[in-house]
Design a protein around this motif. Structure first.
Motif, mmCIF file in Angstrom:
data_model
loop_
_atom_site.group_PDB
_atom_site.id
_atom_site.type_symbol
_atom_site.label_atom_id
_atom_site.label_comp_id
_atom_site.label_asym_id
_atom_site.label_seq_id
_atom_site.Cartn_x
_atom_site.Cartn_y
_atom_site.Cartn_z
ATOM 1 N N SER A 171 0.198 -1.690 -0.041
ATOM 2 C CA SER A 171 0.091 0.281 -0.210
ATOM 3 C C SER A 171 0.779 1.505 -0.410
ATOM 4 O O SER A 171 2.175 1.564 0.596
ATOM 5 N N VAL A 172 0.689 2.387 -1.097
ATOM 6 C CA VAL A 172 1.199 3.579 -0.814
ATOM 7 C C VAL A 172 0.111 5.113 -0.565
ATOM 8 O O VAL A 172 -0.989 4.661 -1.169
ATOM 9 N N PRO A 173 0.368 4.918 0.393
ATOM 10 C CA PRO A 173 -0.373 6.469 0.323
ATOM 11 C C PRO A 173 -1.299 7.436 -0.490
ATOM 12 O O PRO A 173 0.709 8.040 -1.241
ATOM 13 N N ARG A 174 -1.937 7.895 -0.928
ATOM 14 C CA ARG A 174 -1.997 8.793 -2.028
ATOM 15 C C ARG A 174 -1.202 10.438 -1.711
ATOM 16 O O ARG A 174 -1.154 10.687 -2.942
ATOM 17 N N SER A 175 -1.125 10.833 -1.040
ATOM 18 C CA SER A 175 -0.478 11.832 -0.449
ATOM 19 C C SER A 175 1.250 12.410 -0.591
ATOM 20 O O SER A 175 1.479 13.061 -0.947
ATOM 21 N N LEU A 176 1.614 10.684 -0.708
ATOM 22 C CA LEU A 176 3.296 10.021 -1.743
ATOM 23 C C LEU A 176 3.167 10.729 -2.697
ATOM 24 O O LEU A 176 4.569 11.051 -3.680
ATOM 25 N N LEU A 177 2.164 10.058 -3.574
ATOM 26 C CA LEU A 177 2.245 10.208 -5.505
ATOM 27 C C LEU A 177 1.856 11.948 -6.154
ATOM 28 O O LEU A 177 2.087 11.982 -6.900
ATOM 29 N N TRP A 178 0.746 12.164 -5.034
ATOM 30 C CA TRP A 178 0.690 13.415 -5.365
ATOM 31 C C TRP A 178 0.217 14.648 -4.209
ATOM 32 O O TRP A 178 -0.211 14.131 -3.298
ATOM 33 N N PRO A 179 0.161 15.810 -4.147
ATOM 34 C CA PRO A 179 0.521 17.075 -3.383
ATOM 35 C C PRO A 179 -1.189 16.753 -3.146
ATOM 36 O O PRO A 179 -1.287 16.732 -1.865
ATOM 37 N N GLU A 180 -1.777 16.500 -3.945
ATOM 38 C CA GLU A 180 -3.873 16.738 -3.603
ATOM 39 C C GLU A 180 -4.237 15.668 -3.075
ATOM 40 O O GLU A 180 -5.110 15.422 -3.075
ATOM 41 N N GLY A 181 -3.336 14.966 -4.056
ATOM 42 C CA GLY A 181 -3.724 13.085 -3.239
ATOM 43 C C GLY A 181 -4.491 12.141 -4.912
ATOM 44 O O GLY A 181 -5.339 11.263 -4.227
ATOM 45 N N PHE A 182 -4.609 13.291 -5.091
ATOM 46 C CA PHE A 182 -4.997 12.206 -6.484
ATOM 47 C C PHE A 182 -4.016 12.703 -7.806
ATOM 48 O O PHE A 182 -3.670 13.527 -8.365
ATOM 49 N N GLY A 183 -5.046 11.635 -9.104
ATOM 50 C CA GLY A 183 -4.380 12.160 -10.074
ATOM 51 C C GLY A 183 -4.042 11.357 -11.210
ATOM 52 O O GLY A 183 -4.818 9.727 -11.125
ATOM 53 N N GLN A 184 -3.041 11.420 -12.547
ATOM 54 C CA GLN A 184 -3.023 10.037 -13.002
ATOM 55 C C GLN A 184 -2.046 9.378 -12.689
ATOM 56 O O GLN A 184 -0.703 9.922 -12.425
ATOM 57 N N LEU A 185 -2.033 7.610 -12.587
ATOM 58 C CA LEU A 185 -1.758 7.003 -12.166
ATOM 59 C C LEU A 185 -0.801 6.302 -13.407
ATOM 60 O O LEU A 185 -1.501 5.357 -13.875
ATOM 61 N N GLY A 186 1.113 5.767 -13.041
ATOM 62 C CA GLY A 186 0.948 4.930 -14.327
ATOM 63 C C GLY A 186 1.912 3.907 -13.237
ATOM 64 O O GLY A 186 2.669 3.936 -12.061
ATOM 65 N N ILE A 187 1.639 2.653 -13.386
ATOM 66 C CA ILE A 187 2.009 1.216 -12.945
ATOM 67 C C ILE A 187 3.221 0.503 -14.126
ATOM 68 O O ILE A 187 2.068 0.130 -15.100
ATOM 69 N N ALA A 188 4.400 0.174 -12.622
ATOM 70 C CA ALA A 188 4.969 -0.596 -14.227
ATOM 71 C C ALA A 188 5.878 -1.989 -12.493
ATOM 72 O O ALA A 188 6.035 -1.124 -12.245
ATOM 73 N N VAL A 189 6.039 -3.049 -12.899
ATOM 74 C CA VAL A 189 6.566 -3.988 -12.652
ATOM 75 C C VAL A 189 8.276 -4.781 -13.133
ATOM 76 O O VAL A 189 7.902 -4.817 -14.147
ATOM 77 N N GLY A 190 9.160 -4.675 -12.103
ATOM 78 C CA GLY A 190 10.407 -5.322 -13.164
ATOM 79 C C GLY A 190 11.003 -6.249 -12.142
ATOM 80 O O GLY A 190 10.751 -5.940 -10.870
ATOM 81 N N ILE A 191 11.294 -7.681 -12.641
ATOM 82 C CA ILE A 191 12.333 -8.194 -11.435
ATOM 83 C C ILE A 191 13.537 -7.922 -12.105
ATOM 84 O O ILE A 191 13.580 -8.790 -13.976
ATOM 85 N N PHE A 192 14.446 -8.293 -11.432
ATOM 86 C CA PHE A 192 15.777 -7.790 -11.344
ATOM 87 C C PHE A 192 17.244 -8.577 -11.068
ATOM 88 O O PHE A 192 16.632 -8.915 -10.309
ATOM 89 N N ASP A 193 17.910 -9.219 -12.232
ATOM 90 C CA ASP A 193 19.049 -10.155 -11.310
ATOM 91 C C ASP A 193 20.227 -9.503 -11.481
ATOM 92 O O ASP A 193 20.922 -8.968 -13.020
ATOM 93 N N GLN A 194 20.911 -9.025 -10.715
ATOM 94 C CA GLN A 194 22.157 -8.268 -10.827
ATOM 95 C C GLN A 194 22.069 -6.921 -11.025
ATOM 96 O O GLN A 194 22.692 -6.991 -12.617
ATOM 97 N N GLY A 195 20.636 -6.017 -11.418
ATOM 98 C CA GLY A 195 20.578 -5.193 -12.319
ATOM 99 C C GLY A 195 20.494 -5.023 -13.792
ATOM 100 O O GLY A 195 19.275 -4.423 -14.676
ATOM 101 N N ARG A 196 20.065 -6.460 -14.168
ATOM 102 C CA ARG A 196 19.906 -6.741 -15.087
ATOM 103 C C ARG A 196 18.440 -7.200 -14.841
ATOM 104 O O ARG A 196 17.597 -8.459 -14.371
ATOM 105 N N PRO A 197 17.468 -6.864 -16.233
ATOM 106 C CA PRO A 197 15.894 -6.707 -16.063
ATOM 107 C C PRO A 197 15.629 -8.623 -16.519
ATOM 108 O O PRO A 197 16.058 -8.500 -17.897
ATOM 109 N N ILE A 198 14.736 -9.426 -15.771
ATOM 110 C CA ILE A 198 14.330 -10.657 -16.266
ATOM 111 C C ILE A 198 13.420 -10.538 -16.806
ATOM 112 O O ILE A 198 12.358 -12.053 -17.309
ATOM 113 N N GLU A 199 12.226 -10.185 -16.261
ATOM 114 C CA GLU A 199 10.858 -9.951 -16.307
ATOM 115 C C GLU A 199 10.000 -8.177 -16.071
ATOM 116 O O GLU A 199 10.313 -7.631 -15.448
#
Length: 222
Positions: A171-199
């Motif tokens: 869970s991430v506080p909305r206030s941490l992502l936007w000063p007003e607590g709302f807006g457009q959000l983009g979500i990306a997920v990555g798995i890395f092995d010693q800095g190398r992206p594997i997924e």
């Protein structure tokens, strides 16, 4: 030849280069018609992917407040959340070592919630030995690096809460992502092995989600 090209339009073969492939394919078809002296169909000027590639994203249809404990506490806990289907999204080629099966996402009036599901127990253990990074694009970019241990210090300093057991939840506080607590959000997920992206999910642009301003949100179910 046509069967070979059409094979790449299957959902399981999506890649970051689908637009380039689409243009090349339509040029090839146009050239065939020109060689045969036939009029080129108007459809060849329009992208095929825009019309035929299904979306792998389901948007949230109600607010959620799941328990962040790294487990699916009960069946309805994430009901109403958005979902990105990694298994259907596939990749440029079939992934033999894919680990993440799906990404849930949602929000309530205080937090944004994300959950990662995995194909099996061996994939859970494999990810715990790797580096998992969730990137959130709000008013600024926020990168959250997750390991197998729950981080009390992270919770105390930023309000971000993570748990990784059977599933990965945060869970991430909305206030941490936007000063007003709302807006457009983009979500990306990555798995890395010693800095190398594997997924990486999604393979191209982040999952897009609009968090509405207070009192304009979708409601909890009754």
């Amino acid at each position: 030849l046509t069967q070979v090209w059409n094979w790449w339009y299957g959902d399981e073969h999506r890649s970051a280069y689908r637009d380039q492939f689409d243009r090349v394919y339509r040029r090839q078809l146009t050239a065939v018609y020109e060689i045969l002296g036939l009029p080129t169909p108007a459809e060849f000027s329009r992208p095929i992917f825009e019309r035929q590639v299904s979306s792998f994203v389901h948007r949230p249809d109600q607010m959620i407040t799941p328990a962040i404990d790294g487990r699916v506490t009960h069946f309805y806990e994430w009901t109403g959340a958005g979902y990105f289907d990694c298994l259907k999204a596939g990749g440029a080629m079939h992934r033999m070592d894919q680990k993440i099966s799906g990404i849930y996402f949602g929000y309530d009036r205080e937090n944004v919630y994300i959950r990662l599901d995995f194909i099996g127990r061996s994939e859970v253990e494999s990810v715990k030995k790797s580096e998992c990074v969730i990137t959130l694009h709000g008013s600024e970019e926020t990168k959250i690096q997750i390991d197998s241990e729950s981080s009390a210090s992270t919770e105390q300093t930023t309000g971000i809460l993570t748990r990784f057991k059977d599933v990965l939840e945060l869970s991430v506080p909305r206030s941490l992502l936007w000063p007003e607590g709302f807006g457009q959000l983009g979500i990306a997920v990555g798995i890395f092995d010693q800095g190398r992206p594997i997924e990486l999910w999604p393979e191209d642009e982040p999952i897009g989600l609009k968090i509405p301003e207070p009192h304009a949100e979708i409601v909890w179910p009754i």
